[in-house]
Write a protein that holds these residues in place. Structure first.
Motif, PDB file in Angstrom:
ATOM      1  N   LYS A 186      -6.598  10.179   6.850  1.00 44.28           N
ATOM      2  CA  LYS A 186      -8.035  10.013   6.683  1.00 44.28           C
ATOM      3  C   LYS A 186      -8.432   8.673   7.273  1.00 44.28           C
ATOM      4  CE  LYS A 186      -7.486   8.004   2.084  1.00 44.28           C
ATOM      5  NZ  LYS A 186      -7.852   8.077   0.662  1.00 44.28           N
ATOM      6  N   ASP A 187      -9.718   8.460   7.461  1.00 46.59           N
ATOM      7  CA  ASP A 187     -10.207   7.169   7.931  1.00 46.59           C
ATOM      8  C   ASP A 187     -10.066   6.132   6.823  1.00 46.59           C
ATOM      9  OD1 ASP A 187     -10.855   8.562  10.169  1.00 46.59           O
ATOM     10  OD2 ASP A 187     -13.025   8.415   9.933  1.00 46.59           O
ATOM     11  N   SER A 188      -9.503   4.984   7.158  1.00 45.63           N
ATOM     12  CA  SER A 188      -9.339   3.938   6.155  1.00 45.63           C
ATOM     13  C   SER A 188      -9.210   2.578   6.821  1.00 45.63           C
ATOM     14  CB  SER A 188      -8.106   4.200   5.278  1.00 45.63           C
ATOM     15  OG  SER A 188      -6.920   4.110   6.041  1.00 45.63           O
ATOM     16  N   ASN A 189      -9.593   1.537   6.079  1.00 45.59           N
ATOM     17  CA  ASN A 189      -9.448   0.141   6.501  1.00 45.59           C
ATOM     18  C   ASN A 189      -8.911  -0.650   5.319  1.00 45.59           C
ATOM     19  OD1 ASN A 189     -10.934   0.167   9.237  1.00 45.59           O
ATOM     20  ND2 ASN A 189     -12.436   1.070   7.846  1.00 45.59           N
ATOM     21  N   GLU A 190      -7.734  -1.233   5.479  1.00 46.67           N
ATOM     22  CA  GLU A 190      -7.148  -2.015   4.405  1.00 46.67           C
ATOM     23  C   GLU A 190      -6.658  -3.350   4.950  1.00 46.67           C
ATOM     24  OE1 GLU A 190      -4.112   0.000   2.245  1.00 46.67           O
ATOM     25  OE2 GLU A 190      -5.258   1.855   2.000  1.00 46.67           O
ATOM     26  N   ILE A 191      -6.851  -4.394   4.169  1.00 39.70           N
ATOM     27  CA  ILE A 191      -6.303  -5.705   4.498  1.00 39.70           C
ATOM     28  C   ILE A 191      -5.714  -6.299   3.230  1.00 39.70           C
ATOM     29  CG2 ILE A 191      -8.534  -6.859   4.152  1.00 39.70           C
ATOM     30  CD1 ILE A 191      -7.619  -8.810   6.395  1.00 39.70           C
ATOM     31  N   GLU A 192      -4.556  -6.930   3.361  1.00 44.62           N
ATOM     32  CA  GLU A 192      -3.847  -7.495   2.206  1.00 44.62           C
ATOM     33  C   GLU A 192      -3.478  -8.942   2.502  1.00 44.62           C
ATOM     34  OE1 GLU A 192       0.410  -6.935  -0.192  1.00 44.62           O
ATOM     35  OE2 GLU A 192      -0.274  -5.419   1.246  1.00 44.62           O
ATOM     36  N   LEU A 193      -3.892  -9.846   1.619  1.00 49.00           N
ATOM     37  CA  LEU A 193      -3.476 -11.235   1.666  1.00 49.00           C
ATOM     38  C   LEU A 193      -2.458 -11.458   0.559  1.00 49.00           C
ATOM     39  CD1 LEU A 193      -6.950 -12.960   2.144  1.00 49.00           C
ATOM     40  CD2 LEU A 193      -5.277 -12.378   3.907  1.00 49.00           C
ATOM     41  N   ARG A 194      -1.351 -12.133   0.869  1.00 49.06           N
ATOM     42  CA  ARG A 194      -0.311 -12.282  -0.143  1.00 49.06           C
ATOM     43  C   ARG A 194       0.324 -13.677  -0.063  1.00 49.06           C
ATOM     44  NH1 ARG A 194       2.544  -7.263   2.832  1.00 49.06           N
ATOM     45  NH2 ARG A 194       3.659  -8.316   4.516  1.00 49.06           N
ATOM     46  N   TYR A 195       0.938 -14.032  -1.158  1.00 45.60           N
ATOM     47  CA  TYR A 195       1.571 -15.345  -1.280  1.00 45.60           C
ATOM     48  C   TYR A 195       2.852 -15.166  -2.076  1.00 45.60           C
ATOM     49  CZ  TYR A 195       2.016 -20.388  -2.046  1.00 45.60           C
ATOM     50  OH  TYR A 195       2.454 -21.687  -2.065  1.00 45.60           O
ATOM     51  N   THR A 196       3.979 -15.547  -1.495  1.00 48.20           N
ATOM     52  CA  THR A 196       5.274 -15.277  -2.099  1.00 48.20           C
ATOM     53  C   THR A 196       6.068 -16.568  -2.238  1.00 48.20           C
ATOM     54  OG1 THR A 196       5.248 -13.166  -0.921  1.00 48.20           O
ATOM     55  CG2 THR A 196       7.312 -13.806  -1.952  1.00 48.20           C
ATOM     56  N   ASN A 197       6.848 -16.644  -3.302  1.00 47.43           N
ATOM     57  CA  ASN A 197       7.731 -17.781  -3.548  1.00 47.43           C
ATOM     58  C   ASN A 197       6.928 -19.079  -3.611  1.00 47.43           C
ATOM     59  OD1 ASN A 197       9.919 -16.007  -3.544  1.00 47.43           O
ATOM     60  ND2 ASN A 197      10.197 -16.197  -1.346  1.00 47.43           N
ATOM     61  N   ASP A 198       7.506 -20.172  -3.115  1.00 43.62           N
ATOM     62  CA  ASP A 198       6.859 -21.476  -3.226  1.00 43.62           C
ATOM     63  C   ASP A 198       5.737 -21.667  -2.203  1.00 43.62           C
ATOM     64  OD1 ASP A 198       8.489 -22.183  -5.297  1.00 43.62           O
ATOM     65  OD2 ASP A 198       9.994 -23.120  -4.027  1.00 43.62           O
ATOM     66  N   SER A 199       5.949 -21.253  -0.983  1.00 40.84           N
ATOM     67  CA  SER A 199       4.948 -21.495   0.070  1.00 40.84           C
ATOM     68  C   SER A 199       5.159 -20.517   1.222  1.00 40.84           C
ATOM     69  CB  SER A 199       5.044 -22.934   0.585  1.00 40.84           C
ATOM     70  OG  SER A 199       6.357 -23.217   1.044  1.00 40.84           O
ATOM     71  N   ARG A 200       4.960 -19.242   0.955  1.00 37.13           N
ATOM     72  CA  ARG A 200       5.152 -18.219   1.987  1.00 37.13           C
ATOM     73  C   ARG A 200       3.940 -17.289   2.016  1.00 37.13           C
ATOM     74  NH1 ARG A 200       8.841 -15.743   5.225  1.00 37.13           N
ATOM     75  NH2 ARG A 200       8.835 -13.457   5.290  1.00 37.13           N
ATOM     76  N   ASN A 211       5.267 -15.950   6.838  1.00 42.49           N
ATOM     77  CA  ASN A 211       5.937 -17.135   7.382  1.00 42.49           C
ATOM     78  C   ASN A 211       5.964 -18.220   6.318  1.00 42.49           C
ATOM     79  OD1 ASN A 211       7.135 -19.000   9.025  1.00 42.49           O
ATOM     80  ND2 ASN A 211       5.309 -19.434  10.247  1.00 42.49           N
ATOM     81  N   GLY A 212       7.144 -18.842   6.110  1.00 40.46           N
ATOM     82  CA  GLY A 212       7.203 -19.947   5.164  1.00 40.46           C
ATOM     83  C   GLY A 212       8.565 -20.108   4.515  1.00 40.46           C
ATOM     84  N   ASP A 213       8.608 -20.963   3.498  1.00 36.83           N
ATOM     85  CA  ASP A 213       9.847 -21.272   2.781  1.00 36.83           C
ATOM     86  C   ASP A 213      10.173 -20.181   1.775  1.00 36.83           C
ATOM     87  OD1 ASP A 213       9.986 -23.698   4.124  1.00 36.83           O
ATOM     88  OD2 ASP A 213       8.860 -24.763   2.571  1.00 36.83           O
ATOM     89  N   SER A 214      11.429 -20.151   1.363  1.00 33.18           N
ATOM     90  CA  SER A 214      11.861 -19.275   0.277  1.00 33.18           C
ATOM     91  C   SER A 214      12.301 -20.154  -0.894  1.00 33.18           C
ATOM     92  CB  SER A 214      13.013 -18.369   0.729  1.00 33.18           C
ATOM     93  OG  SER A 214      14.215 -19.111   0.832  1.00 33.18           O
ATOM     94  N   VAL A 215      12.684 -19.518  -1.987  1.00 34.40           N
ATOM     95  CA  VAL A 215      13.143 -20.276  -3.153  1.00 34.40           C
ATOM     96  C   VAL A 215      14.572 -20.777  -2.965  1.00 34.40           C
ATOM     97  CG1 VAL A 215      11.616 -19.064  -4.742  1.00 34.40           C
ATOM     98  CG2 VAL A 215      13.890 -18.139  -4.270  1.00 34.40           C
ATOM     99  N   ILE A 216      15.278 -20.320  -1.930  1.00 31.98           N
ATOM    100  CA  ILE A 216      16.654 -20.728  -1.663  1.00 31.98           C
ATOM    101  C   ILE A 216      16.649 -21.964  -0.767  1.00 31.98           C
ATOM    102  CG2 ILE A 216      18.856 -20.002  -0.655  1.00 31.98           C
ATOM    103  CD1 ILE A 216      18.139 -17.149  -1.346  1.00 31.98           C
ATOM    104  N   ASP A 217      17.524 -22.910  -1.058  1.00 29.84           N
ATOM    105  CA  ASP A 217      17.579 -24.173  -0.319  1.00 29.84           C
ATOM    106  C   ASP A 217      17.693 -23.932   1.186  1.00 29.84           C
ATOM    107  OD1 ASP A 217      17.477 -25.532  -2.696  1.00 29.84           O
ATOM    108  OD2 ASP A 217      19.649 -25.835  -2.830  1.00 29.84           O
TER     109      ASP A 217
END
Length: 281
Positions: free
Chosen positions: A118-132, A159-165
């Motif tokens: 079907k016709d659809s428009n979706e956009i998702e903003l997300r933030y993961t871990n400390d700064s991703r 794009n960004g850091d993970s919780v692992i060193d």
């Protein structure tokens, strides 16, 4: 034992399951099934599993089926953004998809491509871990007087850091699905492109013979050095044509393939030498 007496079951994780569980890759999703165990490390450059106790996807040889076809799906990371559903078939699956490249006997994992239902428009903003941070889009349209032609575009970037060193990663994923539906045939073309760049990828830890387990380190501890890296660029395409003579008879023609370009420099995997935590690599 007759193979027809071996139980076979199918568990399907839908698009809603992927969203509700915030699954970014295959291991985030299918390990909710008690018969599936991830054998890879979080932050590794690839995914692998045990399905009913049998290893699957640990050889980088296309062990995942894409729309029922082997040799097309990504070999390393499988991003869930690009698929409408993931089916886990537990039991003998050769009759459904043919023999897998490694002849897996525990079952199969089938990736269902997205279609423009079907016709659809979706956009998702997300933030993961400390700064991703990340962003994903999903756009679909159907065209024609009878809506016989469909197109669906998916794009995602994180794009960004993970919780692992020391572990940082940049990932891009994109897919384009085209399909045409007539009274007596269906044809489709799928194209997927993925790229992932990981700094200090976290590899598996092995244990030498006769060594007792040491106390577990902090869960952000990383054995990888900050100069280690992994880059994987994968592209795949699949064309399908199915002609229906009647409700019971059809003939199909499928053509597809995938290519993986890899550039990496990292340790194969550290081996724990003693209970003090010394490792050899």
């Amino acid at each position: 034992m007759n193979i027809k007496d071996v139980p076979l079951s199918v568990v399907t994780f839908t698009k809603d399951s992927i969203k509700n569980n915030q699954a970014r890759q295959l291991s985030d999703l299918i390990t909710q099934d008690s018969s599936v165990r991830s054998s890879g490390a979080y932050g590794d450059n690839a995914e692998s599993f045990y399905l009913r106790g049998v290893p699957l996807g640990d050889w980088n040889q296309g062990e995942y089926a894409f729309d029922g076809i082997y040799g097309v799906a990504p070999n390393y990371k499988v991003p869930t953004d690009l698929f409408d559903a993931v089916s886990v078939v537990k039991g003998p699956s050769t009759i459904l998809f043919g023999m897998s490249p490694k002849g897996n006997t525990g079952g199969a994992i089938n990736l269902v491509p997205k279609r423009a239902y079907k016709d659809s428009n979706e956009i998702e903003l997300r933030y993961t871990n400390d700064s991703r941070p990340g962003i994903a889009t999903d756009i679909s349209r159907r065209f024609g007087e009878d809506k016989q032609f469909g197109a669906r575009l998916n794009l995602a970037y994180d794009n960004g850091d993970s919780v692992i060193d020391n572990l940082e990663s940049e990932a891009f994923r994109g897919s384009l699905s085209l399909d045409y539906i007539s009274d007596n045939f269906i044809t489709s073309l799928d194209y997927i492109s993925t790229f992932e760049n990981i700094d200090a990828p976290f590899r598996r830890l092995y244990i030498a013979d006769g060594v007792d387990l040491a106390s577990a380190p902090d869960n952000d501890f990383n054995l990888a050095q900050d100069w280690e890296y992994s880059k994987a660029d994968e592209n795949l395409a699949l064309y399908k044509f199915d002609y229906f003579f009647n409700e019971d008879t059809q003939v199909g023609f499928y053509l597809g393939g995938g290519q993986s370009d890899v550039d990496r420099l990292f340790q194969k995997g550290a081996v724990l030498q003693n209970s003090n935590g010394d490792v050899k690599t």
